[in-house]
Design a protein around this motif. Structure first.
Motif, PDB file in Angstrom:
ATOM      1  N   TRP A  22       0.811  -1.220   0.000  1.00 10.09           N
ATOM      2  CA  TRP A  22       0.000   0.000   0.000  1.00 10.09           C
ATOM      3  C   TRP A  22       0.843   1.268   0.000  1.00 10.09           C
ATOM      4  CZ3 TRP A  22       0.919   3.045   4.145  1.00 10.09           C
ATOM      5  CH2 TRP A  22       1.420   2.434   5.291  1.00 10.09           C
ATOM      6  N   LYS A  23       2.156   1.145   0.165  1.00 13.33           N
ATOM      7  CA  LYS A  23       3.015   2.333   0.142  1.00 13.33           C
ATOM      8  C   LYS A  23       2.928   3.052  -1.204  1.00 13.33           C
ATOM      9  CE  LYS A  23       7.288   0.094  -1.223  1.00 13.33           C
ATOM     10  NZ  LYS A  23       8.639  -0.230  -0.887  1.00 13.33           N
ATOM     11  N   HIS A  24       2.472   2.340  -2.245  1.00  9.44           N
ATOM     12  CA  HIS A  24       2.282   2.975  -3.552  1.00  9.44           C
ATOM     13  C   HIS A  24       1.200   4.048  -3.515  1.00  9.44           C
ATOM     14  CE1 HIS A  24       4.820   0.664  -6.294  1.00  9.44           C
ATOM     15  NE2 HIS A  24       4.650  -0.310  -5.431  1.00  9.44           N
ATOM     16  N   LEU A  25       0.355   3.995  -2.521  1.00  5.41           N
ATOM     17  CA  LEU A  25      -0.744   4.956  -2.433  1.00  5.41           C
ATOM     18  C   LEU A  25      -0.412   6.154  -1.544  1.00  5.41           C
ATOM     19  CD1 LEU A  25      -3.657   2.381  -2.144  1.00  5.41           C
ATOM     20  CD2 LEU A  25      -2.833   3.573  -4.182  1.00  5.41           C
ATOM     21  N   ASP A 120      12.081  -0.941   2.020  1.00  8.86           N
ATOM     22  CA  ASP A 120      11.344  -2.201   1.889  1.00  8.86           C
ATOM     23  C   ASP A 120      11.437  -3.013   3.176  1.00  8.86           C
ATOM     24  OD1 ASP A 120      10.503  -1.786  -0.715  1.00  8.86           O
ATOM     25  OD2 ASP A 120      12.268  -2.733  -1.583  1.00  8.86           O
ATOM     26  N   ARG A 121      12.600  -3.004   3.799  1.00 11.58           N
ATOM     27  CA  ARG A 121      12.759  -3.765   5.041  1.00 11.58           C
ATOM     28  C   ARG A 121      11.879  -3.203   6.141  1.00 11.58           C
ATOM     29  NH1 ARG A 121      18.732  -5.463   6.351  1.00 11.58           N
ATOM     30  NH2 ARG A 121      17.525  -6.649   7.852  1.00 11.58           N
ATOM     31  N   VAL A 122      11.761  -1.887   6.192  1.00 13.69           N
ATOM     32  CA  VAL A 122      10.892  -1.255   7.191  1.00 13.69           C
ATOM     33  C   VAL A 122       9.435  -1.633   6.935  1.00 13.69           C
ATOM     34  CG1 VAL A 122      10.028   0.967   8.026  1.00 13.69           C
ATOM     35  CG2 VAL A 122      12.481   0.649   7.625  1.00 13.69           C
ATOM     36  N   ALA A 123       9.046  -1.660   5.650  1.00 12.01           N
ATOM     37  CA  ALA A 123       7.658  -1.966   5.280  1.00 12.01           C
ATOM     38  C   ALA A 123       7.389  -3.472   5.191  1.00 12.01           C
ATOM     39  CB  ALA A 123       7.323  -1.311   3.946  1.00 12.01           C
ATOM     40  N   ARG A 124       8.425  -4.288   5.409  1.00 14.22           N
ATOM     41  CA  ARG A 124       8.321  -5.747   5.276  1.00 14.22           C
ATOM     42  C   ARG A 124       7.830  -6.146   3.883  1.00 14.22           C
ATOM     43  NH1 ARG A 124       4.924  -8.466   9.270  1.00 14.22           N
ATOM     44  NH2 ARG A 124       6.064 -10.288   8.547  1.00 14.22           N
ATOM     45  N   ILE A 147       7.260 -10.229   2.309  1.00 10.35           N
ATOM     46  CA  ILE A 147       8.066 -10.922   1.305  1.00 10.35           C
ATOM     47  C   ILE A 147       8.668 -12.228   1.818  1.00 10.35           C
ATOM     48  CG2 ILE A 147      10.161  -9.607   1.811  1.00 10.35           C
ATOM     49  CD1 ILE A 147       9.060 -10.632  -1.686  1.00 10.35           C
ATOM     50  N   HIS A 148       9.096 -12.270   3.066  1.00  9.79           N
ATOM     51  CA  HIS A 148       9.731 -13.486   3.579  1.00  9.79           C
ATOM     52  C   HIS A 148       8.724 -14.632   3.682  1.00  9.79           C
ATOM     53  CE1 HIS A 148      13.514 -11.529   4.223  1.00  9.79           C
ATOM     54  NE2 HIS A 148      12.928 -10.573   4.919  1.00  9.79           N
ATOM     55  N   GLU A 149       7.508 -14.345   4.132  1.00 11.02           N
ATOM     56  CA  GLU A 149       6.487 -15.372   4.230  1.00 11.02           C
ATOM     57  C   GLU A 149       6.100 -15.896   2.842  1.00 11.02           C
ATOM     58  OE1 GLU A 149       6.380 -12.455   5.777  1.00 11.02           O
ATOM     59  OE2 GLU A 149       6.068 -12.841   7.901  1.00 11.02           O
ATOM     60  N   VAL A 150       6.021 -14.990   1.867  1.00 14.85           N
ATOM     61  CA  VAL A 150       5.655 -15.387   0.506  1.00 14.85           C
ATOM     62  C   VAL A 150       6.758 -16.246  -0.106  1.00 14.85           C
ATOM     63  CG1 VAL A 150       5.171 -14.533  -1.826  1.00 14.85           C
ATOM     64  CG2 VAL A 150       4.152 -13.403   0.155  1.00 14.85           C
ATOM     65  N   THR A 151       8.016 -15.867   0.129  1.00 18.13           N
ATOM     66  CA  THR A 151       9.130 -16.655  -0.391  1.00 18.13           C
ATOM     67  C   THR A 151       9.132 -18.066   0.199  1.00 18.13           C
ATOM     68  OG1 THR A 151      10.424 -14.632  -0.643  1.00 18.13           O
ATOM     69  CG2 THR A 151      11.638 -16.700  -0.676  1.00 18.13           C
ATOM     70  N   THR A 152       8.936 -18.167   1.497  1.00 16.99           N
ATOM     71  CA  THR A 152       8.879 -19.471   2.158  1.00 16.99           C
ATOM     72  C   THR A 152       7.713 -20.297   1.618  1.00 16.99           C
ATOM     73  OG1 THR A 152       9.845 -18.519   4.143  1.00 16.99           O
ATOM     74  CG2 THR A 152       8.714 -20.618   4.394  1.00 16.99           C
ATOM     75  N   LEU A 153       6.555 -19.669   1.454  1.00 15.02           N
ATOM     76  CA  LEU A 153       5.390 -20.352   0.901  1.00 15.02           C
ATOM     77  C   LEU A 153       5.674 -20.880  -0.503  1.00 15.02           C
ATOM     78  CD1 LEU A 153       2.329 -21.073   0.941  1.00 15.02           C
ATOM     79  CD2 LEU A 153       1.931 -18.780   0.015  1.00 15.02           C
ATOM     80  N   LEU A 154       6.296 -20.062  -1.348  1.00 15.44           N
ATOM     81  CA  LEU A 154       6.592 -20.496  -2.712  1.00 15.44           C
ATOM     82  C   LEU A 154       7.573 -21.661  -2.738  1.00 15.44           C
ATOM     83  CD1 LEU A 154       6.756 -17.270  -4.879  1.00 15.44           C
ATOM     84  CD2 LEU A 154       5.241 -19.219  -5.137  1.00 15.44           C
TER      85      LEU A 154
END
Length: 167
Positions: A22-25, A120-124, A147-154
């Motif tokens: 959501w930082k894009h907004l 990105d690290r601050v925003a996870r 990102i870390h949870e998504v990477t692990t899931l993939l």
């Protein structure tokens, strides 16, 4: 906006559906806030009658234009860019007027990598790069939340799709 059910294969189920972070907004939101402040200032200082009374209408028109261009349009673009992970594939969809998409079967994924800058690290969040065994090469998914949870899931889903045992 969910992944359309008619695009799912037989027995396929959605594991995770995401938008860019959501930082894009934030910047469009700040621009709309500045436009609101400008509108309030113009409405406060312009006379109710006389030669400059037309400024009220001009201020409202300018405010509506700024909100449409810098608020509503970026939100719609953000909303229409989706990244979906199912138990069989990774699907990307983007575009408002012209839709484009790409699907990668999990069994064809060669590599899953991520990048994170300081913000990105601050925003996870981070950029996810998924390399597939195809002519198209790598799919880049920018600003994926958690990102870390998504990477692990993939990694887990790719192992399952290949029939490998979990380590």
């Amino acid at each position: 906006m969910g992944f359309p059910a008619d695009e799912l294969g037989g027995g396929e189920r959605v594991i995770r559906e995401m938008h860019e972070h959501w930082k894009h907004l934030l910047v469009p939101g700040l621009i709309c806030l500045a436009a609101l402040v400008g509108l309030v200032v113009v409405l406060a200082v312009t006379p109710e009658s006389g030669f400059l009374a037309w400024l009220d209408v001009a201020a409202w028109v300018a405010f509506a234009g700024v909100v449409a261009v810098f608020g509503i349009w970026p939100f719609i673009r953000w909303q229409r860019r989706t990244y979906t992970i199912t138990d069989q594939r990774i699907a990307t969809r983007k575009g408002v007027l012209r839709r484009t998409g790409r699907d990668i079967p999990l069994s064809r994924v060669n590599d899953v990598a991520f990048e994170q800058g300081l913000l990105d690290r601050v925003a996870r969040a981070g950029t996810l790069r998924v390399s597939a065994a195809s002519e198209e090469g790598t799919v880049v998914m920018r600003d994926i939340p958690q990102i870390h949870e998504v990477t692990t899931l993939l990694h887990s889903l790719v192992r399952e799709a290949r029939g490998e045992a979990r380590a």
